[in-house]
Enzyme design. Structure first.
Site, PDB file in Angstrom:
ATOM      1  N   HIS A  39      -1.901  -0.002  11.159  1.00 44.37           N
ATOM      2  CA  HIS A  39      -2.410   0.677  10.369  1.00 44.37           C
ATOM      3  C   HIS A  39      -3.754  -0.194   9.815  1.00 44.37           C
ATOM      4  O   HIS A  39      -3.257  -1.535   9.845  1.00 44.37           O
ATOM      5  CB  HIS A  39      -2.342   1.355   9.313  1.00 44.37           C
TER       6      HIS A  39
ATOM      7  N   ASP B 154       1.491  -1.147   0.135  1.00 44.10           N
ATOM      8  CA  ASP B 154      -0.020  -0.011   0.448  1.00 44.10           C
ATOM      9  C   ASP B 154       1.068   1.479  -0.384  1.00 44.10           C
ATOM     10  O   ASP B 154       1.858   1.339   0.030  1.00 44.10           O
ATOM     11  CB  ASP B 154      -1.026  -0.355   1.228  1.00 44.10           C
TER      12      ASP B 154
ATOM     13  N   GLU C 295       8.019  -4.771  15.083  1.00 46.57           N
ATOM     14  CA  GLU C 295       7.618  -4.296  16.434  1.00 46.57           C
ATOM     15  C   GLU C 295       7.603  -5.811  17.330  1.00 46.57           C
ATOM     16  O   GLU C 295       7.447  -8.010  16.677  1.00 46.57           O
ATOM     17  CB  GLU C 295       6.194  -4.162  16.497  1.00 46.57           C
TER      18      GLU C 295
ATOM     19  N   HIS D 212      -7.758  -1.908  18.770  1.00 46.26           N
ATOM     20  CA  HIS D 212      -7.540  -0.966  18.014  1.00 46.26           C
ATOM     21  C   HIS D 212      -7.410  -0.460  16.661  1.00 46.26           C
ATOM     22  O   HIS D 212      -8.832   0.388  15.785  1.00 46.26           O
ATOM     23  CB  HIS D 212      -6.386  -0.361  18.567  1.00 46.26           C
ATOM     24  N   GLU D 213      -7.201  -0.990  16.324  1.00 45.23           N
ATOM     25  CA  GLU D 213      -6.975  -1.452  14.667  1.00 45.23           C
ATOM     26  C   GLU D 213      -8.222  -2.161  14.256  1.00 45.23           C
ATOM     27  O   GLU D 213      -8.983  -0.721  12.697  1.00 45.23           O
ATOM     28  CB  GLU D 213      -6.017  -2.136  13.851  1.00 45.23           C
TER      29      GLU D 213
ATOM     30  N   HIS E 119      -3.315  -3.753   9.277  1.00 48.74           N
ATOM     31  CA  HIS E 119      -2.090  -4.434   8.345  1.00 48.74           C
ATOM     32  C   HIS E 119      -1.201  -4.002  10.324  1.00 48.74           C
ATOM     33  O   HIS E 119      -1.164  -2.859  10.272  1.00 48.74           O
ATOM     34  CB  HIS E 119      -1.333  -4.037   7.963  1.00 48.74           C
TER      35      HIS E 119
ATOM     36  N   ASP F 219       8.075   1.684   9.525  1.00 43.50           N
ATOM     37  CA  ASP F 219       9.298   1.940   9.377  1.00 43.50           C
ATOM     38  C   ASP F 219      10.552   1.547  10.171  1.00 43.50           C
ATOM     39  O   ASP F 219      10.800   1.656  11.048  1.00 43.50           O
ATOM     40  CB  ASP F 219       9.117   3.172  10.763  1.00 43.50           C
TER      41      ASP F 219
ATOM     42  N   ASP G  90      -9.406  -3.708   5.774  1.00 42.48           N
ATOM     43  CA  ASP G  90      -7.705  -4.102   6.298  1.00 42.48           C
ATOM     44  C   ASP G  90      -7.129  -3.755   7.259  1.00 42.48           C
ATOM     45  O   ASP G  90      -6.706  -2.566   7.880  1.00 42.48           O
ATOM     46  CB  ASP G  90      -7.020  -4.279   5.092  1.00 42.48           C
TER      47      ASP G  90
ATOM     48  N   GLY H 296       9.805   0.751  16.373  1.00 40.19           N
ATOM     49  CA  GLY H 296       9.110   1.324  17.352  1.00 40.19           C
ATOM     50  C   GLY H 296       8.347   1.804  16.223  1.00 40.19           C
ATOM     51  O   GLY H 296       8.201   1.729  15.448  1.00 40.19           O
TER      52      GLY H 296
HETATM   53  N1  TQJ Z   1      -0.356   2.492  17.337  1.00 40.10           N
HETATM   54  S1  TQJ Z   1       0.267   3.929  16.161  1.00 40.10           S
HETATM   55  C1  TQJ Z   1      -1.179   1.820  17.113  1.00 40.10           C
HETATM   56  C2  TQJ Z   1      -1.985   4.153  18.013  1.00 40.10           C
HETATM   57  C3  TQJ Z   1       0.014   5.035  15.116  1.00 40.10           C
HETATM   58  O1  TQJ Z   1       1.305   3.806  16.940  1.00 40.10           O
HETATM   59  O2  TQJ Z   1       0.819   2.430  15.641  1.00 40.10           O
HETATM   60  C4  TQJ Z   1      -1.896   1.248  18.229  1.00 40.10           C
HETATM   61  C5  TQJ Z   1      -1.967   3.398  19.338  1.00 40.10           C
HETATM   62  C6  TQJ Z   1      -0.953   4.242  13.678  1.00 40.10           C
HETATM   63  N2  TQJ Z   1      -2.433   2.369  19.027  1.00 40.10           N
HETATM   64  C7  TQJ Z   1      -0.893   4.927  12.995  1.00 40.10           C
HETATM   65  N3  TQJ Z   1      -2.599   3.742  14.711  1.00 40.10           N
HETATM   66  C8  TQJ Z   1      -3.669   1.817  20.724  1.00 40.10           C
HETATM   67  C9  TQJ Z   1      -1.911   4.692  11.666  1.00 40.10           C
HETATM   68  C10 TQJ Z   1      -2.900   3.519  14.077  1.00 40.10           C
HETATM   69  O3  TQJ Z   1      -3.110   4.942  14.870  1.00 40.10           O
HETATM   70  C11 TQJ Z   1      -3.976   2.708  21.458  1.00 40.10           C
HETATM   71  N4  TQJ Z   1      -3.365   1.120  20.354  1.00 40.10           N
HETATM   72  C12 TQJ Z   1      -1.787   6.122  10.909  1.00 40.10           C
HETATM   73  O4  TQJ Z   1      -4.239   2.268  14.405  1.00 40.10           O
HETATM   74  C13 TQJ Z   1      -4.649   2.330  21.845  1.00 40.10           C
HETATM   75  C14 TQJ Z   1      -4.200   0.277  20.761  1.00 40.10           C
HETATM   76  C15 TQJ Z   1      -2.357   5.174   9.334  1.00 40.10           C
HETATM   77  C16 TQJ Z   1      -4.934   0.966  22.465  1.00 40.10           C
HETATM   78  N5  TQJ Z   1      -3.697   4.860   8.657  1.00 40.10           N
HETATM   79  N6  TQJ Z   1      -1.048   5.034   7.922  1.00 40.10           N
HETATM   80 BR1  TQJ Z   1      -5.728  -0.235  23.932  1.00 40.10          BR
HETATM   81  C17 TQJ Z   1      -4.030   4.174   8.030  1.00 40.10           C
HETATM   82  C18 TQJ Z   1      -1.861   4.390   6.740  1.00 40.10           C
HETATM   83  C19 TQJ Z   1      -2.670   4.009   6.693  1.00 40.10           C
HETATM   84 ZN    ZN Z   2       0.159  -1.541   5.148  1.00 38.24          ZN
HETATM   85 ZN    ZN Z   3      -5.177   4.338  15.456  1.00 42.33          ZN
HETATM   86 CA    CA Z   4       6.850   0.408  13.486  1.00 42.26          CA
END
Ligand code: TQJ
Ligand code: ZN
Ligand code: ZN
Ligand code: CA
Length: 277
Positions: free
Chosen positions: A179, A166, A197, A215-216, A192, A171, A190, A174
Site C-alpha cells: 500500500h 501505521d 509475499e 502501481h504503488e 510499504h 495480512d 510512503d 496473499g
Molecule cells: N494491490 S493490492 C497492489 C492491487 C491492494 O492487492 O495489494 C498491486 C493492485 C492494495 N496492484 C490495497 N493496493 C497492482 C491498499 C495497493 O491497491 C495492480 N499492481 C489499501 O496499491 C496493477 C500492479 C491501502 C499492477 N491503501 N491500505 Br500492473 C493505503 C492502507 C493505506
Molecule cells: Zn504500511
Molecule cells: Zn492500489
Molecule cells: Ca499480504
C-alpha cells in the site's frame, strides 16, 4: 433484483444472522457477508451506510469495473471481490477527502529513500526496480526523482510484515500485497510492501515487484485506482508477461492531468522551427 429485495427484507427482519433466501442458490451466507463487507468498505458513502443501498453499491461497483449495470450480485462480481485489491475506497466519501492536505507534490523534485529491503531479492535488484519504476512516471511528467541514502525523504519505501507502525497491518501471504499513501507530509507518499509475499522479477510464480512498485508509486504521486483494465492503476493485480511492461495511455493521461507534461528538447526544437516569428 429479486434477490436483492429478498436479501434486504431478510436483513431487516433478522439482523446479521439472517437465513439466506432460497434464491441465493450457490452463494453461501459467508460469501454474502463478505460481499456486504466489501461493498461497505469500498462503496460506502457517508450518507448511505445501510444495506438498503446494497443494490446501489453493486451498481457503482459494476460501473467502476465496466460490467453491465444490473444491481444484482452475480459470479462476475464475486470473482472481482475475491481478487487482491486496494483498501482505499474506489469512490471517495462525499464532502471530505480521504487524507487531509495536498494530494499532489508541490515541488518538481521529489526525494525518495529505500529504508528497509526484502531479503528475497538482492538490494541492487530492488534499487534498480525502484529506479526504473520512478523513471516510468518521471518521463511522462515534469517531476524529477532523487534518491537520498539517508535522512528525510518525501517517499520512504520499505518492506514489512504484519503490524508495521501505521494503522494498516499487512495480512500475511496473499490478500494485500502493498500500500502507499497519497502525497503529503510524514507518512504521505510512503510505500510499504508486504514481505510475506513471494516477490519476483518474473511472472510465472510469485508477485512481480516491478509491476507492484510502479502501481504503488502511482498512489505515492496522487493517483487513485483506474477502472481501465489496461492501466497500471487498475485495482487488482493480474499476472502479465512483464516483457515490454509500460504505463497505459490512461495512466499517462491521469498523471499528466496532475503534474503536466515534460517538454523535451525535441518538442522545444520542433516548436521553435515551426512557430512563425
Ligand atoms: N494491490 S493490492 C497492489 C492491487 C491492494 O492487492 O495489494 C498491486 C493492485 C492494495 N496492484 C490495497 N493496493 C497492482 C491498499 C495497493 O491497491 C495492480 N499492481 C489499501 O496499491 C496493477 C500492479 C491501502 C499492477 N491503501 N491500505 Br500492473 C493505503 C492502507 C493505506
Ligand atoms: Zn504500511
Ligand atoms: Zn492500489
Ligand atoms: Ca499480504
Amino acid at each position: 433484483m429479486q434477490f436483492v429485495v429478498l436479501f434486504t427484507v431478510g436483513f431487516l427482519t433478522s439482523g446479521f444472522s439472517l437465513p439466506m433466501p432460497r434464491e441465493a442458490g450457490e452463494i453461501s451466507e459467508k460469501q454474502w457477508k463478505e460481499a456486504q463487507n466489501y461493498l461497505n468498505n469500498f462503496y460506502a458513502s457517508d450518507t448511505e451506510k445501510e444495506l438498503s443501498n446494497f443494490e446501489d453499491k453493486i451498481k457503482k461497483m459494476q460501473r467502476f469495473f465496466g460490467l453491465s449495470i444490473t444491481g444484482v450480485m452475480n459470479p462476475n462480481i464475486m470473482e472481482i471481490m475475491k481478487q487482491p485489491r486496494c483498501g482505499l475506497p474506489d469512490i471517495a466519501p462525499s464532502g471530505f477527502t480521504l487524507f487531509p492536505g495536498p494530494r499532489k507534490w508541490t515541488s518538481k523534485i521529489v526525494t525518495y529513500r529505500i529504508a528497509i529491503y526484502t531479503n528475497q531479492l538482492r538490494h541492487s535488484r530492488v534499487d534498480s526496480i525502484v529506479y526504473r519504476a520512478f523513471n516510468m512516471w518521471s518521463r511522462e511528467t515534469t517531476l524529477y526523482f532523487k534518491r537520498v541514502p539517508r535522512g528525510p525523504a518525501d517517499i520512504i519505501i520499505r518492506f514489512a510484515r504484519r503490524a508495521h507502525g501505521d494503522n494498516y497491518p499487512f495480512d500475511g501471504p496473499g490478500g494485500t500485497l502493498a500500500h502507499a499513501f497519497t502525497p503529503g507530509p510524514d507518512i504521505g507518499g510512503d510505500a510499504h510492501f508486504d514481505d510475506d509475499e513471494k516477490w519476483t522479477e518474473g511472472y510465472k510464480s510469485g508477485i512481480n515487484l516491478p509491476f507492484v512498485v510502479t502501481h504503488e508509486l502511482g498512489h505515492s504521486l496522487g493517483l487513485s485506482h483506474s477502472s481501465n483494465p489496461n492501466a497500471v492503476m487498475y485495482p487488482t493485480y493480474n499476472k502479465n508477461d512483464p516483457w515490454d511492461f509500460q504505463l497505459s495511455q490512461d495512466d499517462i493521461r491521469r498523471i499528466q492531468q496532475l503534474y503536466g507534461k515534460k517538454r523535451n528538447v525535441w518538442d522545444i526544437y520542433y516548436r521553435e522551427e515551426n512557430t512563425p516569428s
